[in-house]
Each structure stands twice: as structure tokens, then as C-alpha cells.
Design a protein around this motif. Structure first.
Motif, PDB file in Angstrom:
ATOM      1  N   VAL A  21      43.922   2.314 -43.676  1.00  0.00           N
ATOM      2  CA  VAL A  21      43.836   2.766 -42.297  1.00  0.00           C
ATOM      3  C   VAL A  21      43.023   1.737 -41.518  1.00  0.00           C
ATOM      4  CG1 VAL A  21      42.996   4.579 -40.760  1.00  0.00           C
ATOM      5  CG2 VAL A  21      43.929   5.178 -43.005  1.00  0.00           C
ATOM      6  N   SER A  22      43.515   1.345 -40.354  1.00  0.00           N
ATOM      7  CA  SER A  22      42.789   0.387 -39.524  1.00  0.00           C
ATOM      8  C   SER A  22      42.665   0.931 -38.106  1.00  0.00           C
ATOM      9  CB  SER A  22      43.505  -0.972 -39.522  1.00  0.00           C
ATOM     10  OG  SER A  22      42.743  -1.926 -38.814  1.00  0.00           O
ATOM     11  N   THR A  23      41.514   1.541 -37.842  1.00  0.00           N
ATOM     12  CA  THR A  23      41.237   2.099 -36.516  1.00  0.00           C
ATOM     13  C   THR A  23      39.853   1.653 -36.071  1.00  0.00           C
ATOM     14  OG1 THR A  23      40.548   4.149 -37.632  1.00  0.00           O
ATOM     15  CG2 THR A  23      42.752   4.113 -36.677  1.00  0.00           C
ATOM     16  N   ALA A  24      39.640   0.343 -36.120  1.00  0.00           N
ATOM     17  CA  ALA A  24      38.371  -0.251 -35.700  1.00  0.00           C
ATOM     18  C   ALA A  24      37.208   0.452 -36.394  1.00  0.00           C
ATOM     19  CB  ALA A  24      38.252  -0.224 -34.184  1.00  0.00           C
ATOM     20  N   CYS A  25      36.210   0.878 -35.630  1.00  0.00           N
ATOM     21  CA  CYS A  25      34.973   1.395 -36.210  1.00  0.00           C
ATOM     22  C   CYS A  25      35.113   2.787 -36.823  1.00  0.00           C
ATOM     23  CB  CYS A  25      33.876   1.418 -35.150  1.00  0.00           C
ATOM     24  SG  CYS A  25      33.731  -0.138 -34.260  1.00  0.00           S
ATOM     25  N   ALA A  26      36.248   3.434 -36.645  1.00  0.00           N
ATOM     26  CA  ALA A  26      36.484   4.747 -37.246  1.00  0.00           C
ATOM     27  C   ALA A  26      37.362   4.654 -38.491  1.00  0.00           C
ATOM     28  CB  ALA A  26      37.129   5.687 -36.230  1.00  0.00           C
ATOM     29  N   SER A  27      37.686   3.441 -38.930  1.00  0.00           N
ATOM     30  CA  SER A  27      38.657   3.258 -40.015  1.00  0.00           C
ATOM     31  C   SER A  27      38.314   4.043 -41.271  1.00  0.00           C
ATOM     32  CB  SER A  27      38.778   1.772 -40.363  1.00  0.00           C
ATOM     33  OG  SER A  27      39.246   1.014 -39.282  1.00  0.00           O
ATOM     34  N   SER A  28      37.081   3.931 -41.761  1.00  0.00           N
ATOM     35  CA  SER A  28      36.769   4.596 -43.031  1.00  0.00           C
ATOM     36  C   SER A  28      36.680   6.104 -42.873  1.00  0.00           C
ATOM     37  CB  SER A  28      35.495   4.030 -43.653  1.00  0.00           C
ATOM     38  OG  SER A  28      34.418   4.059 -42.754  1.00  0.00           O
ATOM     39  N   ASN A  29      36.234   6.609 -41.716  1.00  0.00           N
ATOM     40  CA  ASN A  29      36.248   8.059 -41.524  1.00  0.00           C
ATOM     41  C   ASN A  29      37.676   8.591 -41.448  1.00  0.00           C
ATOM     42  OD1 ASN A  29      33.469   8.277 -41.536  1.00  0.00           O
ATOM     43  ND2 ASN A  29      33.392   9.564 -39.708  1.00  0.00           N
ATOM     44  N   HIS A  30      38.562   7.861 -40.778  1.00  0.00           N
ATOM     45  CA  HIS A  30      39.968   8.253 -40.776  1.00  0.00           C
ATOM     46  C   HIS A  30      40.538   8.223 -42.190  1.00  0.00           C
ATOM     47  CE1 HIS A  30      40.365   7.530 -36.271  1.00  0.00           C
ATOM     48  NE2 HIS A  30      41.023   8.655 -36.448  1.00  0.00           N
ATOM     49  N   ALA A  31      40.192   7.185 -42.953  1.00  0.00           N
ATOM     50  CA  ALA A  31      40.695   7.072 -44.327  1.00  0.00           C
ATOM     51  C   ALA A  31      40.207   8.231 -45.186  1.00  0.00           C
ATOM     52  CB  ALA A  31      40.256   5.733 -44.927  1.00  0.00           C
ATOM     53  N   MET A  32      38.923   8.538 -45.099  1.00  0.00           N
ATOM     54  CA  MET A  32      38.378   9.624 -45.915  1.00  0.00           C
ATOM     55  C   MET A  32      38.937  10.976 -45.485  1.00  0.00           C
ATOM     56  SD  MET A  32      34.435   8.381 -46.664  1.00  0.00           S
ATOM     57  CE  MET A  32      33.962   8.123 -44.948  1.00  0.00           C
ATOM     58  N   ALA A  33      39.217  11.133 -44.208  1.00  0.00           N
ATOM     59  CA  ALA A  33      39.847  12.362 -43.736  1.00  0.00           C
ATOM     60  C   ALA A  33      41.235  12.533 -44.348  1.00  0.00           C
ATOM     61  CB  ALA A  33      39.943  12.354 -42.210  1.00  0.00           C
ATOM     62  N   GLN A  34      41.976  11.433 -44.432  1.00  0.00           N
ATOM     63  CA  GLN A  34      43.309  11.501 -45.040  1.00  0.00           C
ATOM     64  C   GLN A  34      43.227  11.811 -46.529  1.00  0.00           C
ATOM     65  OE1 GLN A  34      46.271  11.338 -43.167  1.00  0.00           O
ATOM     66  NE2 GLN A  34      44.645  11.584 -41.645  1.00  0.00           N
ATOM     67  N   ALA A  36      41.731   6.971 -22.765  1.00  0.00           N
ATOM     68  CA  ALA A  36      41.076   6.657 -21.505  1.00  0.00           C
ATOM     69  C   ALA A  36      40.810   5.168 -21.313  1.00  0.00           C
ATOM     70  CB  ALA A  36      39.764   7.433 -21.402  1.00  0.00           C
ATOM     71  N   ASP A  37      40.132   4.528 -22.262  1.00  0.00           N
ATOM     72  CA  ASP A  37      39.718   3.143 -22.073  1.00  0.00           C
ATOM     73  C   ASP A  37      39.671   2.449 -23.432  1.00  0.00           C
ATOM     74  OD1 ASP A  37      38.192   1.418 -19.711  1.00  0.00           O
ATOM     75  OD2 ASP A  37      37.474   0.903 -21.716  1.00  0.00           O
ATOM     76  N   ILE A  38      39.950   1.155 -23.461  1.00  0.00           N
ATOM     77  CA  ILE A  38      40.026   0.443 -24.727  1.00  0.00           C
ATOM     78  C   ILE A  38      38.651   0.178 -25.340  1.00  0.00           C
ATOM     79  CG2 ILE A  38      40.016  -1.924 -23.816  1.00  0.00           C
ATOM     80  CD1 ILE A  38      42.312  -0.577 -26.632  1.00  0.00           C
ATOM     81  N   VAL A  39      37.587   0.147 -24.515  1.00  0.00           N
ATOM     82  CA  VAL A  39      36.263  -0.114 -25.073  1.00  0.00           C
ATOM     83  C   VAL A  39      35.194   0.914 -24.669  1.00  0.00           C
ATOM     84  CG1 VAL A  39      36.568  -2.593 -25.409  1.00  0.00           C
ATOM     85  CG2 VAL A  39      35.776  -1.753 -23.190  1.00  0.00           C
ATOM     86  N   MET A  40      35.317   1.545 -23.511  1.00  0.00           N
ATOM     87  CA  MET A  40      34.290   2.498 -23.067  1.00  0.00           C
ATOM     88  C   MET A  40      34.503   3.859 -23.719  1.00  0.00           C
ATOM     89  SD  MET A  40      32.079   1.035 -21.209  1.00  0.00           S
ATOM     90  CE  MET A  40      31.244   2.440 -20.498  1.00  0.00           C
ATOM     91  N   PRO A  41      33.465   4.416 -24.366  1.00  0.00           N
ATOM     92  CA  PRO A  41      33.624   5.709 -25.037  1.00  0.00           C
ATOM     93  C   PRO A  41      33.690   6.866 -24.046  1.00  0.00           C
ATOM     94  CG  PRO A  41      31.355   4.970 -25.188  1.00  0.00           C
ATOM     95  CD  PRO A  41      32.117   3.855 -24.547  1.00  0.00           C
ATOM     96  N   SER A  42      34.261   7.963 -24.498  1.00  0.00           N
ATOM     97  CA  SER A  42      34.421   9.166 -23.680  1.00  0.00           C
ATOM     98  C   SER A  42      33.656  10.327 -24.303  1.00  0.00           C
ATOM     99  CB  SER A  42      35.912   9.523 -23.577  1.00  0.00           C
ATOM    100  OG  SER A  42      36.090  10.882 -23.242  1.00  0.00           O
ATOM    101  N   LYS A  43      32.824  10.981 -23.498  1.00  0.00           N
ATOM    102  CA  LYS A  43      32.104  12.155 -23.983  1.00  0.00           C
ATOM    103  C   LYS A  43      33.073  13.248 -24.406  1.00  0.00           C
ATOM    104  CE  LYS A  43      30.383  15.184 -21.130  1.00  0.00           C
ATOM    105  NZ  LYS A  43      29.549  15.909 -20.148  1.00  0.00           N
ATOM    106  N   ASN A  50      29.708  11.106 -37.783  1.00  0.00           N
ATOM    107  CA  ASN A  50      30.474  10.726 -36.595  1.00  0.00           C
ATOM    108  C   ASN A  50      30.956   9.279 -36.664  1.00  0.00           C
ATOM    109  OD1 ASN A  50      29.897  13.228 -35.482  1.00  0.00           O
ATOM    110  ND2 ASN A  50      28.375  12.462 -34.029  1.00  0.00           N
ATOM    111  N   ALA A  51      32.163   9.041 -36.170  1.00  0.00           N
ATOM    112  CA  ALA A  51      32.664   7.680 -35.994  1.00  0.00           C
ATOM    113  C   ALA A  51      33.524   7.636 -34.744  1.00  0.00           C
ATOM    114  CB  ALA A  51      33.473   7.226 -37.207  1.00  0.00           C
ATOM    115  N   PHE A  52      33.125   6.799 -33.793  1.00  0.00           N
ATOM    116  CA  PHE A  52      33.832   6.681 -32.516  1.00  0.00           C
ATOM    117  C   PHE A  52      34.176   5.212 -32.279  1.00  0.00           C
ATOM    118  CE2 PHE A  52      30.552  10.129 -31.748  1.00  0.00           C
ATOM    119  CZ  PHE A  52      31.398  11.159 -32.139  1.00  0.00           C
ATOM    120  N   ALA A  53      35.466   4.898 -32.231  1.00  0.00           N
ATOM    121  CA  ALA A  53      35.905   3.508 -32.283  1.00  0.00           C
ATOM    122  C   ALA A  53      36.404   2.970 -30.958  1.00  0.00           C
ATOM    123  CB  ALA A  53      37.021   3.362 -33.323  1.00  0.00           C
ATOM    124  N   PHE A  54      36.381   1.621 -30.828  1.00  0.00           N
ATOM    125  CA  PHE A  54      37.110   0.973 -29.754  1.00  0.00           C
ATOM    126  C   PHE A  54      38.557   1.464 -29.804  1.00  0.00           C
ATOM    127  CE2 PHE A  54      34.480  -3.207 -29.211  1.00  0.00           C
ATOM    128  CZ  PHE A  54      33.543  -2.504 -28.491  1.00  0.00           C
TER     129      PHE A  54
END
Length: 402
Positions: A158-171, A260-267, A386-390
Motif C-alpha cells: 500500500v502506498s498512501t504517503a504518510c498513512a501507508s503503514s496504517n492503511h496496510a495494517m488496516a487491510q 480537499a487539498d493535496i498537502v493541507m490537512p483537514s480537521k 493516527n496517520a494523516f497523509a499528504f
């Protein structure tokens, strides 16, 4: 659905080259961030990182293996061996046929890319090693782990930037929970600490030149790290039947997109992932005692994450402990959630909360208990990671003490 537990853990990162070393460093609030050591570091503006030092690949792998293993794969195999050894599982017969590997990485073989671009563009060579593609591909680590341990079931990266390993472990969690497999090897790995890898991140202007200080008012950016965290997720009844040691139970997850945005996080995107994990686990928000924060040390991420936590937990947010271990080991990008899961296991199993080190000044927009500078003894029954990615891609895992 089946209960899922963790029966093995392994790691190599800037804090230690195995799990005991890493947890000891977290308990002591030790900083693994220091001066980078690699070719052309003097040409960089950013010269610090959470680099794995004292590691000699030639002492672990032979020449043929090194021609196939990028540094991120090397880290995966080292951490994987520790995790599988602790689990006590032998993958043969029906177990091998159904067990697999789900790993996260953002960049894959970045060092291999860097070395071979140099070879062609700087040194003027017209040929590269015939194994360059299989060495740099993002799924290389998962493939080599599956081959080494005879894992013939569902295996992918799984390759989802900074959330990759959390996405992988979820799967992986979902695969075991659904009954598709009795056990899965999962986690993440990253090694971007080379000239090109750091130079690319410099362009974003989100990097600190001196330290990672999550949630502190004087924070000035993130610091890259490298390493791997690998786990064995196993069906609870299968683990109990063979008398396995259980480190923690994985009880839920959620994934969301900010859209929403490619780099700015969303609450709102972060809050949906957090509340979704609570709903999937079937737990009340006041049962959560600890959150391992994404906590990058950037102004945008930290205040957005704190706002999301406050929105989801309401008055209970004042009684939560939330720390960022990135302050110690740096941001491992696609592998970061995997190494950070160790802090959740330590909180649940040992009753020790890893601190947020480097904390110097309170920030009114980060007014939560961030466990500043020193580890804390506390009983915790439920923890979130928590993991929130670009790209606005979020993944939150929920774990419970067993």
C-alpha cells in the motif's frame, strides 16, 4: 467476525535495532535524531534526520542479496524476522497457503533510484544493474518477506504517503477478521534518507533544521526518519489454541479522504477517521486513554489534529494522553505508523506512555495533554494510532489491552 491480536513485533529505526531497544529509548525519552551521514550531505540545507546508524548490511546479507535488497527491504527483512520469531509461528501447510504480507511504503527503493540516477546522469554511464527495477519497486519488500517465510496468501503493498503503514495494517486486520487468513504479516518500511530523498523534501519547506518539536508553540517543521516496523496479526482463537503470547488486540479501524487539498490537512477528514475507528471497534469515546498522534511538528498538522481530537472526544479530550514519538525517531513517512504502533503496544501492555520530547512552549491551539518530555506510568485499556497523509488520506487504528 473474528478477533485479531498481535503476537509478534519487530523493528529497526533510529532509536534501536530491535523492539526492546526501541521501547527502552521511548521510556527514557531519548532522541534518535542527529546529523545525517551520507554522500553530498553538505549540499543540503537540511542536515538532520532520524537515521539508522551502526547498521552494517554486509554483516547481515550476502552480495547476491544486496544486489536485490534496497535499504527499505533490508529494514523490512530484519524487522520481519524479529516479529515472526516472537510469534512462534511456522508457516507451512494450510497456514502458509493462506497467510500473506501487507506492507506500507511511500517511496520504495529511493536509495536505488538515487544511486542509479547518479550513475546515468552524473557519471555518464549507459548501463545500470539488471536488478535495478526489482530492487526499487515498492512491492519488493513485501515480495521478499513472503518468499523468505513461505507466505503464499494475499500479499501486496500500500502506498498512501504518510498513512501507508496504517492503511496496510488496516487491510491485514480486515483479512484476518474476515476469516480469509489465520495470520498476516504487516507493517511498513521506508528509507528516504539519501541526497535525492532529502532534497525533494526540502522543496516543500516544511522541514526543521534543528529538532522535531510537535505541539510546542516554537515548533518549526518535521524531521525525516527511516526504518521499519513489522507485526504478526493473528486470529485470537488460533493464537490462544497454541498458547501464543498476545501483545495487544486490534479492535477497529477507519479510513477517510479529505477530498480537499493535496498537502493541507483537514480537521473534518481526520475527525471522520477517528470517530470511524471508534464506531468500527464498537467502543465509547471515553474508553480511550492514549492516542499516538500523527504529530509531525508542522504548524498545520499539529493544530488540525488537536482540533479533530477535541471535536471527536469533547470533554473527554481533557483526560486523554496524546503524544508524538516522531519527536524521537523522526517521521518515517510510509513506515511511520508501524513504528509508532509500538508506542501503543507499550502503553497497553506495560502501562508506559511514550513522551513528546522537545516540548518547550505551550500552544493554545494544541491545548491537550501531550505528555511533554518525560514518559508517564498510566493504565490504558484502549489506544488509537493516527496517520494523516499528504493527499488527504487518513487511517486510524484502535487497539485494546489483553
Amino acid at each position: 467476525m473474528n478477533r485479531v491480536v498481535i503476537t509478534g513485533a519487530g523493528t529497526i529505526n533510529a532509536l534501536g535495532q530491535d523492539v526492546p531497544q526501541t521501547l527502552e529509548a521511548m521510556r527514557e525519552g531519548r532522541c534518535g535524531i542527529g546529523e545525517l551521514e551520507f554522500r553530498d550531505v553538505d549540499r543540503l540545507s537540511i542536515k538532520i534526520g532520524g537515521q539508522v546508524k551502526g547498521f552494517d548490511p554486509e554483516a547481515v546479507f550476502n552480495r547476491q542479496q544486496l544486489s536485490l535488497y534496497d535499504r527499505f527491504t533490508q529494514f523490512t527483512l530484519i524487522a520481519g524476522a524479529e516479529a515472526i520469531a516472537q510469534s512462534g509461528l511456522r508457516f507451512d501447510g494450510e497456514l502458509a497457503a493462506r497467510a500473506g504480507v501487507v506492507l506500507g511504503t511511500a517511496g520504495g527503493g529511493v536509495s536505488t533510484w538515487d544511486d542509479n540516477y547518479r550513475s546515468v546522469y552524473e557519471d555518464g554511464k549507459n548501463r545500470v544493474h539488471p536488478f535495478v527495477v526489482p530492487k526499487l519497486m515498492n512491492n519488493a519488500a513485501a515480495s521478499h518477506l513472503s518468499m523468505q517465510w513461505n507466505l503464499k496468501g494475499p500479499s501486496f503493498t500500500v502506498s498512501t504517503a504518510c498513512a501507508s503503514s496504517n492503511h496496510a495494517m488496516a487491510q491485514a486486520f480486515q483479512i484476518v477478521r474476515s476469516g480469509m487468513s489465520k495470520a498476516m504479516v504487516t507493517g511498513g518500511s521506508e528509507s528516504m534518507l539519501c541526497f535525492g530523498g532529502v532534497k525533494a523534501w526540502e522543496g516543500l519547506r516544511v522541514m526543521s533544521r534543528d529538532a522535531c518539536r510537535p505541539f510546542s508553540a516554537n515548533r518549526n517543521g518535521m524531521v525525516q526518519g527511516e526504518g521499519a516496523g513489522i507485526f504478526v496479526f493473528e486470529d485470537y482463537d488460533h493464537a490462544r489454541a497454541r498458547g501464543a503470547e498476545i501483545l495487544a488486540e486490534v479492535i477497529g479501524y477507519a479510513m477517510s479522504s479529505d477530498a480537499a487539498d493535496i498537502v493541507m490537512p483537514s480537521k473534518q477528514g481526520a475527525a471522520r477517521a477517528i470517530s470511524g475507528a471508534l464506531a468500527d471497534a464498537g467502543i465509547a469515546r471515553d474508553s480511550v486513554g492514549y492516542i499516538n498522534a500523527h504529530g509531525t511538528g508542522t504548524a498545520a498538522n499539529d493544530k488540525t489534529e488537536c482540533a479533530a481530537v477535541a471535536d471527536v472526544f469533547g470533554t473527554h479530550a481533557d483526560r486523554l494522553m496524546m503524544s508524538s514519538t516522531k519527536s524521537m525517531h523522526g517521521h518515517l513517512i510510509g513506515g511511520t505508523g508501524a513504528v509508532e504502533l509500538l508506542a501503543c503496544i507499550m502503553a497497553l501492555r506495560d502501562g508506559v506512555i511514550a513522551p513528546t520530547i522537545g516540548y518547550e512552549e505551550p500552544d493554545p491551539e494544541c491545548a491537550l495533554d501531550v505528555v511533554p518530555n518525560e514518559a508517564r506510568d498510566a493504565r490504558v485499556d484502549v489506544a488509537l494510532s493516527n496517520a494523516f497523509a499528504f493527499g488527504g488520506l487518513n487511517a486510524v487504528l484502535a487497539l485494546r489491552r489483553v
